[in-house]
Design an enzyme around this catalytic site. Structure first.
Site, PDB file in Angstrom:
ATOM      1  CG  PHE A   1      -1.831   1.264   1.149  1.00 25.06           C
ATOM      2  CD1 PHE A   1      -3.011   1.246   0.408  1.00 25.06           C
ATOM      3  CD2 PHE A   1      -1.466   2.454   1.767  1.00 25.06           C
ATOM      4  CE1 PHE A   1      -3.805   2.376   0.305  1.00 25.06           C
ATOM      5  CE2 PHE A   1      -2.257   3.588   1.664  1.00 25.06           C
ATOM      6  CZ  PHE A   1      -3.434   3.553   0.937  1.00 25.06           C
TER       7      PHE A   1
ATOM      8  CE  LYS B   1      -1.058   7.205   6.765  1.00 25.35           C
ATOM      9  NZ  LYS B   1      -0.762   6.087   5.881  1.00 25.35           N
TER      10      LYS B   1
ATOM     11  CG  ASP C   1       5.591   4.041   1.884  1.00 29.35           C
ATOM     12  OD1 ASP C   1       5.579   4.790   2.880  1.00 29.35           O
ATOM     13  OD2 ASP C   1       4.615   3.918   1.117  1.00 29.35           O
TER      14      ASP C   1
HETATM   15  C1  LIG Z   1      -0.934   6.146   4.373  1.00 27.89           C
HETATM   16  C2  LIG Z   1       0.123   5.605   3.531  1.00 27.89           C
HETATM   17  C3  LIG Z   1       0.425   6.166   2.278  1.00 27.89           C
HETATM   18  C4  LIG Z   1      -0.394   7.274   1.665  1.00 27.89           C
HETATM   19  O1  LIG Z   1      -0.435   8.416   2.447  1.00 27.89           O
HETATM   20  P1  LIG Z   1      -1.602   9.496   2.204  1.00 27.89           P
HETATM   21  O2  LIG Z   1      -1.224  10.634   3.080  1.00 27.89           O
HETATM   22  O3  LIG Z   1      -2.885   8.833   2.598  1.00 27.89           O
HETATM   23  O4  LIG Z   1      -1.580   9.819   0.754  1.00 27.89           O
HETATM   24  C5  LIG Z   1       1.483   5.644   1.570  1.00 27.89           C
HETATM   25  N1  LIG Z   1       2.220   4.625   2.052  1.00 27.89           N
HETATM   26  C6  LIG Z   1       1.955   4.056   3.251  1.00 27.89           C
HETATM   27  C7  LIG Z   1       2.816   2.935   3.740  1.00 27.89           C
HETATM   28  C8  LIG Z   1       0.897   4.510   4.019  1.00 27.89           C
HETATM   29  O5  LIG Z   1       0.601   3.931   5.181  1.00 27.89           O
END
Ligand SMILES: *Cc1c(COP(=O)(O)O)cnc(C)c1O
Length: 406
Positions: A145, A259, A230
């Site tokens: 994700f 985040k 990520d």
């Molecule tokens: C939440 C998340 C995203 C996307 O972030 P947004 O601020 O919702 O666009 C990308 N990668 C990971 C691992 C995430 O948990």
């Protein structure tokens, strides 16, 4: 209290009637939040065990971050990057000193930072590695994700994230998560990067075999590709380290954060890299109206300072180990596996358990807000400011739900 109860119902009705139905939230209408606690419009108190998918690692409404936000908002909030502002330079320096990466490129949402990493890797591939134009390939993993843009869902293998949204962006290859042999077999001259979550959050806190990241790093070194991690959800203290990749002692070429970088107040994201990668960007190549704005920078500075000074990663490490042990001691025929690192734990139910949703609803009735991820996993991820006493309070409720749902 009939009138306030109606109001909660009314607010849910308004959402259902006038909003897009792209979420399926629990029916708790939050009115106020502080630290690990939230209150609904009827005055009921809950412990937040999701922490906005780790965007409020510092706890809700942290007084220091709120103060920074208010003070900055009274001076200047937005300049666009057409002009400079007095918050961005200090943020860059602070992040570099904290992480050891030379440079930072700020964006807003996590997905935008992932897009930035994809662009950086491709351009690095063409300009530095010497890949033929249009041939760059990025390796990703099943169950990933990375966000919701059309390019990012192009390399998701979750049918629902893609269904109806094509045509998709080419240039990605999906490999089985945790499988080093598959990654080795996929490496080649056109591979510019491997993009990976150190632990897959949305997939259900999936922890890969030990040595997986280390092995990917080695493959990247051997084949001259970038390791891009990520850390949007796993980073900034969540797993008991500043970054989850530290558990394996690797040093990625690109780190993607978001985040908790905004402390729950403001969307702030970024990629971190050294000169070899970051210098592919020239003025006009890439940007964002809001990226690096003074309000975002002031909030991020304080959000990071709180993370470090309150030792939130250490707290996650210590309490996470305790919590994992207590969860693993619960005896229930519904539980298949409990796994995770730090205060980031997935409790996977057996397929016959009837899905995680009903457990989350039962927990909500007891004052604990959790959210199922996919069908069968409950994710436990409280704000990292949680205390041992608050964790015990939550544990009592989790234990009670597994006693009651036999
Ligand atoms: C939440 C998340 C995203 C996307 O972030 P947004 O601020 O919702 O666009 C990308 N990668 C990971 C691992 C995430 O948990």
């Amino acid at each position: 209290m009939e009138s306030t109860r109606t109001s909660s119902r009314d607010l849910i009705r308004l959402e259902n009637e006038y909003g897009a139905h792209n979420y399926h939230p629990l029916d708790v209408v939050v009115h106020r939040a502080q630290g690990v606690w939230v209150w609904d419009v009827d005055g009921n108190r809950y412990l937040d065990f999701l922490a906005a998918y780790s965007a409020v690692n510092q706890g809700h409404a942290h007084p220091r971050i709120r103060k920074a936000m208010i003070e900055q908002s009274e001076r200047v909030t937005l300049t666009s990057r057409a002009f400079r502002n007095d918050q961005l330079g200090p943020l860059y320096e602070q992040v570099s000193k904290l992480t050891g990466y030379r440079r930072m490129l700020p964006m807003n949402s996590g997905a935008e930072a992932v897009e930035t990493a994809v662009k950086a890797a491709r351009k690095w591939g063409y300009k530095v590695k010497g890949v033929a134009e249009g041939r760059a390939e990025i390796l990703v993993f099943s169950g990933n994700f990375h966000g919701r843009t059309t390019t990012i869902v192009s390399f998701s293998d979750d049918a629902q994230y893609r269904e109806g949204f094509g045509p998709f962006t080419p240039g990605f290859r999906i490999l089985p998560y945790g499988n080093l042999d598959a990654a080795r077999a996929a490496m080649g001259p056109d591979v510019v990067a491997i993009l990976v979550e150190p632990i897959q959050g949305e997939s259900g806190i999936v922890v890969p075999p030990a040595g997986f990241l280390k092995g990917l790093e080695r493959l990247c070194r051997e084949h001259r590709a970038l390791l891009m991690v990520d850390e949007i959800q796993s980073g900034l203290g969540r797993t008991g380290r500043l970054f989850a990749f530290e558990h394996e002692g690797v040093r990625p070429d690109v780190v993607i954060i978001g985040k908790a970088l905004g402390g729950g107040f403001y969307p702030v994201s970024a990629i971190l890299a050294d000169d070899e990668v970051m210098s592919v960007f020239h003025p006009g190549d890439h940007g964002s109206t809001f990226g690096g704005n003074p309000l975002a920078a002031a909030v991020a500075r304080e959000a990071l300072a709180v993370l470090v000074e309150e030792k939130l990663a250490e707290n996650s490490d210590r309490l996470g180990a305790y919590f994992l042990e207590r969860l693993r001691a619960i005896r229930s025929r519904h539980i298949r596996e409990v796994r995770g690192k730090g205060l980031w734990i997935g409790l996977e139910l057996r397929p016959e358990a009837g899905g995680a949703r009903r457990f989350c609803e039962a927990l909500m009735k007891k004052g604990l807000l959790c959210k199922e991820t996919h069908v069968n996993t409950i994710r436990f991820a409280p704000p990292l400011v949680i205390t041992r006493e608050e964790l015990d309070w939550a544990l009592e409720r989790v234990e009670a739900v597994f006693r009651e749902i036999e």
